[in-house]
Enzyme design. Structure first.
Site, PDB file in Angstrom:
ATOM      1  N   HIS A 159       0.629  -1.008  -0.231  1.00 35.17           N
ATOM      2  CA  HIS A 159       0.054  -0.228   0.090  1.00 35.17           C
ATOM      3  C   HIS A 159       1.065   1.211   0.063  1.00 35.17           C
ATOM      4  O   HIS A 159       1.894   1.308   0.946  1.00 35.17           O
ATOM      5  CB  HIS A 159      -0.840   0.342   0.983  1.00 35.17           C
ATOM      6  CG  HIS A 159      -1.772   1.900   1.343  1.00 35.17           C
ATOM      7  ND1 HIS A 159      -0.865   2.114   2.563  1.00 35.17           N
ATOM      8  CD2 HIS A 159      -2.911   1.969   0.764  1.00 35.17           C
ATOM      9  CE1 HIS A 159      -2.125   3.564   1.957  1.00 35.17           C
ATOM     10  NE2 HIS A 159      -2.980   2.747   1.102  1.00 35.17           N
ATOM     11  N   ASN A 160      -0.017   2.099  -0.608  1.00 31.88           N
ATOM     12  CA  ASN A 160       1.136   3.608  -1.584  1.00 31.88           C
ATOM     13  C   ASN A 160       2.586   2.431  -0.991  1.00 31.88           C
ATOM     14  O   ASN A 160       3.771   3.604  -0.172  1.00 31.88           O
ATOM     15  CB  ASN A 160       1.319   4.400   0.194  1.00 31.88           C
ATOM     16  CG  ASN A 160      -0.504   4.892   0.254  1.00 31.88           C
ATOM     17  OD1 ASN A 160      -1.046   4.712  -0.965  1.00 31.88           O
ATOM     18  ND2 ASN A 160      -1.279   6.198   0.893  1.00 31.88           N
ATOM     19  N   GLU A 189       1.234   0.151  -5.462  1.00 30.72           N
ATOM     20  CA  GLU A 189       0.423   0.879  -5.734  1.00 30.72           C
ATOM     21  C   GLU A 189       1.258   2.710  -6.068  1.00 30.72           C
ATOM     22  O   GLU A 189       2.273   2.693  -5.871  1.00 30.72           O
ATOM     23  CB  GLU A 189      -0.395   1.421  -4.454  1.00 30.72           C
ATOM     24  CG  GLU A 189      -1.256   2.067  -4.737  1.00 30.72           C
ATOM     25  CD  GLU A 189      -2.174   2.461  -3.245  1.00 30.72           C
ATOM     26  OE1 GLU A 189      -3.146   3.265  -3.820  1.00 30.72           O
ATOM     27  OE2 GLU A 189      -1.971   2.315  -1.938  1.00 30.72           O
ATOM     28  N   ASP A 191       0.168   6.482  -6.596  1.00 30.93           N
ATOM     29  CA  ASP A 191      -0.511   7.296  -6.653  1.00 30.93           C
ATOM     30  C   ASP A 191      -0.036   8.619  -7.688  1.00 30.93           C
ATOM     31  O   ASP A 191       0.690   9.315  -7.762  1.00 30.93           O
ATOM     32  CB  ASP A 191      -0.520   7.865  -5.141  1.00 30.93           C
ATOM     33  CG  ASP A 191      -1.648   7.719  -4.325  1.00 30.93           C
ATOM     34  OD1 ASP A 191      -2.082   6.829  -5.061  1.00 30.93           O
ATOM     35  OD2 ASP A 191      -1.793   8.364  -3.212  1.00 30.93           O
ATOM     36  N   HIS A 204       1.423  11.258  -2.132  1.00 32.64           N
ATOM     37  CA  HIS A 204      -0.123  11.012  -1.159  1.00 32.64           C
ATOM     38  C   HIS A 204      -0.317  12.349  -1.653  1.00 32.64           C
ATOM     39  O   HIS A 204      -0.465  13.876  -0.813  1.00 32.64           O
ATOM     40  CB  HIS A 204       0.046  10.467   0.049  1.00 32.64           C
ATOM     41  CG  HIS A 204      -0.749   9.892   0.670  1.00 32.64           C
ATOM     42  ND1 HIS A 204      -0.612  10.058   1.815  1.00 32.64           N
ATOM     43  CD2 HIS A 204      -1.467   9.789   0.113  1.00 32.64           C
ATOM     44  CE1 HIS A 204      -2.470   9.369   2.619  1.00 32.64           C
ATOM     45  NE2 HIS A 204      -2.810   9.032   1.260  1.00 32.64           N
ATOM     46  N   GLU A 238      -3.328   4.629  -8.792  1.00 34.01           N
ATOM     47  CA  GLU A 238      -4.546   5.145  -8.273  1.00 34.01           C
ATOM     48  C   GLU A 238      -4.661   6.796  -8.909  1.00 34.01           C
ATOM     49  O   GLU A 238      -3.547   7.798  -7.848  1.00 34.01           O
ATOM     50  CB  GLU A 238      -4.122   5.590  -6.773  1.00 34.01           C
ATOM     51  CG  GLU A 238      -5.489   6.330  -5.681  1.00 34.01           C
ATOM     52  CD  GLU A 238      -6.770   5.541  -5.683  1.00 34.01           C
ATOM     53  OE1 GLU A 238      -7.156   6.369  -5.781  1.00 34.01           O
ATOM     54  OE2 GLU A 238      -5.996   3.936  -6.281  1.00 34.01           O
TER      55      GLU A 238
END
Length: 625
Positions: A159-160, A189, A191, A204, A238
């Site tokens: 995640h992230n 991931e 973003d 983020h 994302e």
């Protein structure tokens, strides 16, 4: 000879001599044992005193006792008696040739070797070797069937991935991607946001985390993607970029990844998910997609530059469920208090609210160039199990927030398992984990979720379980889900399950060796089981006072495991503290079915995952498969 030449030697020379003799030793423990054997207390020892130190490190009492039990004269172990030991104690399907190989490999004295015998020195070397580690050798390479659809596998997921500390402030770093890939992670991931000079950036959004260029992230992924595993990497985008910068992203992906980027349907898999084997050395894009796979195929080779499609998406006015954007936006105190308020409401109120939720519609613009790079991993909003059963396509997957997924796993476990039987499902941490903390992944593995995404940068129990689980199958990042999660006829639910033949696991924790020294040195060990709720438990040894060098517990623990194929076993060495929680010394986690039987060495790892060798535990393990 070196001691005889020098007369006496100091502690530094002692460490070097032990290492020359292939004795793995911790410098702090050498200093302690040196001090005990330095009779004259002048910082120098004689050859006899060195021999005493050597025996302390090499001749572990518990291993000597095993040797003596099988040696007819306590000096020599015959090949026949070695075979007997291997069969009776190590559960090795052995033969004369296997015993002979062990003697040839580990016995240091040539004359004894020629007689097909073993001295205590050779036996000690064998027992301290990789051949006697707890983790099964068969599990150190890819051995599972890798030809089933992707949805049949647990997939190591991050995640992230770009963050290396907290979610609100701190750096975004390329090392996050390199580090995760080296650890066998297969789903990363990214973003993506509009950057200056028409260059998409990764960070983020709406936080103070730093920014890195999207193209640089892809370059790093391209370099490290297949270092630890040959099996496919999924890039979970994302995507917050404008259509113009989405086209830049598509161009970066194609130019940097080249043939490794999967941008077309595999001929053998037009209407079903391919297998990890069929996707070896391929990188897949997980993102929103316009239209069907057939429409994408029809556009192959055409100029899509500037073609933008606008679509509408429903989103519920809810804090934690369904849309990952809800966990990615600006995090504030109002949201936190609202979540707490929601948790305090009765189940009746929750049901009333669910009927009165108002749907919000948001418009999304997607560049066709990026959309068409999505083949088998199309991101689709989760609208419930019944909706998915009726309308979801084989190549569509869902991301579900931790809180919503937990609720579903408790209330609708069988429906959840039926869903993950057919569709890849990704779980991500709740919004309030601003410190990058993690949930316990086991509860979502229990219902077959393939991509249980964790913050890889945050050490602790969740990452210990993650790292331990994915040691299996050669650490390739893909684990075939057990049949109880793949066969609908079994009607499995982790919340209501009693195995037909539960497994009895017996562990006699005999001793520790060279545990990380502390100010008190009062070690104990906890043995923890993680799996379905009925199997989760832990037991603890007594405390050994003032001995981190060679503590002996010699305690036996028995566990009844109803779903052994789901179970992880975690060994945790701690230093007892009279005030507050115990001090962590080291841990080791692995799947129960990857445990070898018999007398086994258990390596220990630090909080951050570093091997603490030579620190270890010694145990006798038995269970029926």
């Amino acid at each position: 000879l070196e001691i005889r030449k020098a007369g006496r030697i100091g502690v530094d020379k002692t460490v070097k001599l032990l290492e020359k003799l292939d004795i793995r030793c911790d410098g702090n423990h050498v200093k302690y044992i040196f001090k005990e054997n330095d009779i004259h207390k002048n910082g120098k020892i004689t050859i006899e005193e060195f021999r005493a130190i050597y025996r302390n490190f090499a001749y572990r009492r518990e291993v000597v006792q095993i040797f003596n039990a099988y040696s007819s004269n306590r000096k020599i172990l015959s090949e026949q008696n070695l075979i007997k030991f291997l069969k009776q104690e190590q559960y090795v399907k052995t033969s004369k040739s296997i015993a002979s190989e062990i003697i040839q490999k580990y016995e240091p004295i040539e004359e004894v070797k020629k007689q097909h015998q073993m001295t205590i020195e050779g036996f000690l070397r064998y027992m301290n070797s990789n051949d006697c580690l707890l983790f099964k050798k068969d599990c150190t390479h890819v051995y599972q069937d890798m030809t089933r659809p992707l949805s049949d596998y647990f997939i190591s997921s991050s995640h992230n991935t770009y963050l290396i500390s907290g979610q609100l402030i701190g750096p975004s770093d390329l090392w996050g991607y390199a580090s995760a890939l080296v650890k066998g992670c297969r789903c990363l991931e990214i973003d993506c946001w509009d950057g200056s000079q028409n260059e998409p950036v990764v960070y983020h959004g709406h936080t103070l985390t730093s920014k890195i260029l999207f193209k640089t992230v892809i370059q790093v992924i391209n370099k490290y993607a297949f270092m630890a595993s040959d099996y496919p990497v999924v890039l979970s985008l994302e995507n917050h970029c404008s259509p113009q910068q989405q086209e830049i992203m598509a161009s970066n992906l194609q130019s940097i990844l080249g043939d490794t980027l999967l941008s077309d349907v595999l001929e053998e898999f037009p209407n079903e998910l391919p297998s990890p084997e069929a996707l070896k050395f391929k990188i897949l894009i997980k993102n929103k997609k316009i239209g069907t796979i057939e429409e994408t195929i029809g556009r192959l080779g055409s100029d899509k530059h500037g073609q933008i499609v606008e679509c509408e998406e429903e989103e519920e006015d809810d804090d934690d469920e369904d849309a990952e954007e809800d966990s990615k936006g600006h995090i504030n105190m109002i949201k936190e208090s609202k979540e707490k308020e929601m948790e305090e409401k009765s189940s009746l109120m929750r049901n009333l609210i669910s009927y009165s939720k108002k749907k919000k519609i948001r418009k999304i613009k997607i560049a066709l160039e990026l959309s068409d790079l999505v083949i088998y991993t199309k991101s689709e909003k989760f609208k419930g199990f019944h909706h998915a059963q009726l309308y979801q396509k084989f190549n569509e997957n869902n991301s579900i927030g931790e809180l919503h997924a937990r609720k579903l796993s408790k209330q609708k476990a069988r429906e959840f398992i039926s869903h993950t039987n057919n569709f890849i499902t990704r779980i991500y941490p709740k919004a309030t984990r601003t410190d990058s903390s993690n949930y316990i992944p086991q509860e979502f593995w229990n219902v077959g979720c393939q991509m249980v995404a964790l913050n890889f940068q945050t050490p602790g129990l969740p990452m210990d379980l993650q790292n331990g689980k994915f040691l299996d199958n050669g650490g390739c990042g893909y684990l075939l889900k057990p049949e109880i999660l793949r066969n609908p006829k079994l009607n499995f639910s982790p919340n209501e399950f009693k195995g037909y033949n539960p497994t009895t696991l017996s562990i006699r924790l005999i001793s520790g060796f060279q545990l990380p020294p502390t100010s008190k040195n009062d070690p104990l060990v906890q043995i923890e089981i993680y799996g379905i709720p009925d199997d989760q438990t832990k037991q603890q040894t007594h405390v050994v006072r003032k001995n981190a060098f060679a503590p002996r517990w010699n305690e036996t623990f028995t566990f009844t495991i109803h779903a052994p194929e789901m179970a992880l076993v975690r060994f945790v060495a701690e230093n007892q503290s009279t005030i507050g929680s115990n001090e962590f010394l080291g841990q080791y986690t692995l799947p129960l079915l990857c445990m070898d039987k018999g007398y086994r060495t258990i390596p220990l790892f630090s909080k951050t995952g570093d091997n603490l060798d030579p620190a270890s535990l010694f145990a006798y393990v038995w269970y029926h498969e």
